[in-house]
Structures are given as structure tokens and as C-alpha cells.
Design an enzyme around this catalytic site. Structure first.
Site, mmCIF file in Angstrom:
data_model
loop_
_atom_site.group_PDB
_atom_site.id
_atom_site.type_symbol
_atom_site.label_atom_id
_atom_site.label_comp_id
_atom_site.label_asym_id
_atom_site.label_seq_id
_atom_site.Cartn_x
_atom_site.Cartn_y
_atom_site.Cartn_z
ATOM 1 N N GLU A 46 -4.570 21.194 3.957
ATOM 2 C CA GLU A 46 -3.954 20.412 2.884
ATOM 3 C C GLU A 46 -5.087 20.116 1.908
ATOM 4 O O GLU A 46 -5.965 19.313 2.201
ATOM 5 C CB GLU A 46 -3.360 19.118 3.455
ATOM 6 C CG GLU A 46 -2.752 18.211 2.412
ATOM 7 C CD GLU A 46 -2.407 16.829 3.003
ATOM 8 O OE1 GLU A 46 -1.895 16.750 4.134
ATOM 9 O OE2 GLU A 46 -2.687 15.829 2.309
ATOM 10 N N ARG A 50 -7.885 15.594 -5.238
ATOM 11 C CA ARG A 50 -8.836 14.537 -5.578
ATOM 12 C C ARG A 50 -10.022 15.121 -6.308
ATOM 13 O O ARG A 50 -10.913 14.399 -6.741
ATOM 14 C CB ARG A 50 -9.332 13.842 -4.305
ATOM 15 C CG ARG A 50 -8.248 13.035 -3.664
ATOM 16 C CD ARG A 50 -8.723 12.423 -2.381
ATOM 17 N NE ARG A 50 -7.610 12.329 -1.478
ATOM 18 C CZ ARG A 50 -7.679 11.961 -0.211
ATOM 19 N NH1 ARG A 50 -8.840 11.653 0.308
ATOM 20 N NH2 ARG A 50 -6.609 11.909 0.517
ATOM 21 N N LYS A 134 5.193 11.754 5.683
ATOM 22 C CA LYS A 134 3.817 11.432 6.059
ATOM 23 C C LYS A 134 3.786 9.930 6.361
ATOM 24 O O LYS A 134 4.549 9.174 5.762
ATOM 25 C CB LYS A 134 2.916 11.766 4.879
ATOM 26 C CG LYS A 134 1.490 11.302 4.997
ATOM 27 C CD LYS A 134 0.656 11.876 3.858
ATOM 28 C CE LYS A 134 -0.710 11.202 3.824
ATOM 29 N NZ LYS A 134 -1.735 12.037 3.220
HETATM 30 C C1 3PG Z 1 -5.367 11.687 3.514
HETATM 31 O O1 3PG Z 1 -5.647 12.190 2.479
HETATM 32 O O2 3PG Z 1 -4.247 11.784 4.015
HETATM 33 C C2 3PG Z 1 -6.374 10.898 4.210
HETATM 34 O O3 3PG Z 1 -7.306 10.388 3.333
HETATM 35 C C3 3PG Z 1 -7.074 11.612 5.282
HETATM 36 O O4 3PG Z 1 -7.519 10.613 6.050
HETATM 37 P P1 3PG Z 1 -8.863 10.712 6.883
HETATM 38 O O5 3PG Z 1 -9.948 11.112 5.925
HETATM 39 O O6 3PG Z 1 -9.037 9.324 7.447
HETATM 40 O O7 3PG Z 1 -8.620 11.732 7.963
#
Ligand code: 3PG
Length: 225
Positions: A46, A50, A134
Site C-alpha cells: 500500500e 504522503r 480499515k
Molecule cells: C497507515 O498508514 O495506515 C499507518 O500509518 C501505518 O501504521 P504503522 O506505521 O504504525 O504501521
């Protein structure tokens, strides 16, 4: 037709069990990242919007690894949704339930997994025909205990928890049969990508795959349900 395509993607995500959440600054790192993920046993990513490199990284991954399931994350606007789909994303993920964005994506037949953290948000997603959401930010919002409580009234809703999940806690999520898969960045941390440490990414990916196998092979709820 839309639901068939959506279900096919969700089945693939469910089979893989863990969706690596990627923040990538340079699209030229995408081939080695894709190689490490595929070698490690998670042919899935995914790629979050960002960074400016997201759309190009998706296109590179799709081109170099056609069998990989590549989605776009942190999709916040219709424009990003268009960019992601044009780049070849198979699905879109948003951190929250943005009704305007969700309606746009559904109108375009874009496979979408919106973030939901409350009963009201789940019901808005359900009203639009979705049954997989999600759950973000998973750990901070209450973790698996919260998901189990949230899942109780919605018998056919499945969750993709993301946020704060790592090798040490992923099994408690995967053991719940209403968790389709977990999202997480622990095996593809931005600093590992930036440092070119693809061996470490490969190793962490392999370890993640072993956790999925162990959990799903022995998870009493999953085998029962
Ligand atoms: C996301 O984008 O869903 C989260 O920021 C991923 O979370 P993590 O970096 O804590 O795994």
C-alpha cells in the site's frame, strides 16, 4: 461487477494477510523494494500518498512486478484517487471515512477501503454497500479488544487494522476471524528504504509471512469460522 472486482481484491489481501504500508521518497527505490517484498513472500504494497513519489512508485511496481497487488494509501482527495488509479493501483485506502471522497471513488468504480473507527462510520460505509473497512489507528484506538467489541453488532463486516501493528502484536489481530488482514509499516520502514537496506526488508518480510502462517495455521477461531 464492481463488487466482484472488489471481492477479488479483498480475497487476495486476505490470503496475503499483511499489507506492507510504504512511505517512499524516491520512485527509483521501488524496484528493489518490490523485489524484497516479493522475495520475502508479501507480493503486496500500500503505497501512501504522503510523498510526491507515490504515483510513480506505484507505476514502477506494477510494471516491474505485474503479479504484485499494489494499492494506494493515505488517499485524501479525488485527485489523488485518480492519480493512483491512473498509475495502476488495484485498490485505494483512506485513513478516515471521507464521505465525499468515498462517494467519488464508488462513482468511478474505484475499489476503496475507507478507514472507520466508530459504529457511525461503519454504518456509513455499510450504507454504501461496503463490508470491509480499515480500522485506524488500530493500537492507539484500543487495539484488538476494541475491534472485537466494534465487530459484534456488524456480523458481516471485516476489518483491516493498521497503525501501531508490528511483529510482536500482529498475531492477536490475525487470530480474530473478522480481521481480513493487517496493515503495517514495520517491515518497510522509510529509513530502511532510504538507507537501501533491502536485505533487512526482505528478512522482516519473511518473518512477517511466518507469523501469518503460524497464526492462520493454528488460529482456532479462523479454522472454526
Ligand atoms: C497507515 O498508514 O495506515 C499507518 O500509518 C501505518 O501504521 P504503522 O506505521 O504504525 O504501521
Amino acid at each position: 461487477m464492481y463488487m466482484d472486482a472488489m471481492n477479488e481484491i479483498l480475497d487476495k489481501i486476505g490470503t496475503i494477510g499483511i499489507v506492507p504500508v510504504v512511505v517512499i521518497d524516491r520512485a527509483e527505490d521501488a524496484p528493489r523494494l518490490g523485489e524484497a517484498l516479493c522475495d520475502g513472500g508479501l507480493p503486496c504494497a500500500e503505497v501512501t500518498f504522503r510523498t510526491e513519489a507515490a504515483a510513480e512508485a506505484i507505476a514502477v511496481l506494477k510494471r516491474e512486478f505485474p503479479h504484485m497487488l499494489v494499492g494506494a494509501g493515505t488517499v485524501l482527495t479525488p485527485r489523488q484517487a485518480d492519480q493512483a488509479m491512473e498509475a495502476g493501483a488495484a485498490f485505494l485506502v483512506s485513513p478516515g471515512l471521507n464521505v465525499k471522497l468515498l462517494d467519488y471513488c464508488l462513482g468511478q468504480n474505484y475499489p476503496m477501503i475507507p478507514g472507520c473507527m466508530t459504529p457511525g462510520e461503519i454504518e456509513q460505509a455499510m450504507e454504501r454497500g461496503l463490508r470491509t473497512v480499515k480500522f485506524f489507528p488500530a493500537e492507539a484506538a484500543g487495539g484488538i479488544r476494541f475491534i472485537r467489541a466494534l465487530a459484534a453488532p456488524y456480523r458481516d463486516v471485516r476489518f483491516m487494522p493498521t497503525g501501531g501493528i508490528h511483529a510482536g502484536n500482529v498475531e492477536e489481530y490475525l487470530a480474530f476471524d473478522r480481521v481480513l488482514a493487517c496493515g503495517g509499516s514495520w517491515m518497510v520502514k522509510g529509513d530502511l528504504i532510504a538507507a537501501g537496506d533491502f536485505d533487512r526488508i526482505r528478512q522482516l518480510t519473511r518473518e512477517a509471512v511466518q507469523l501469518v502462517a503460524r497464526c492462520r495455521g493454528t488460529g482456532a477461531e479462523r479454522s472454526a469460522g
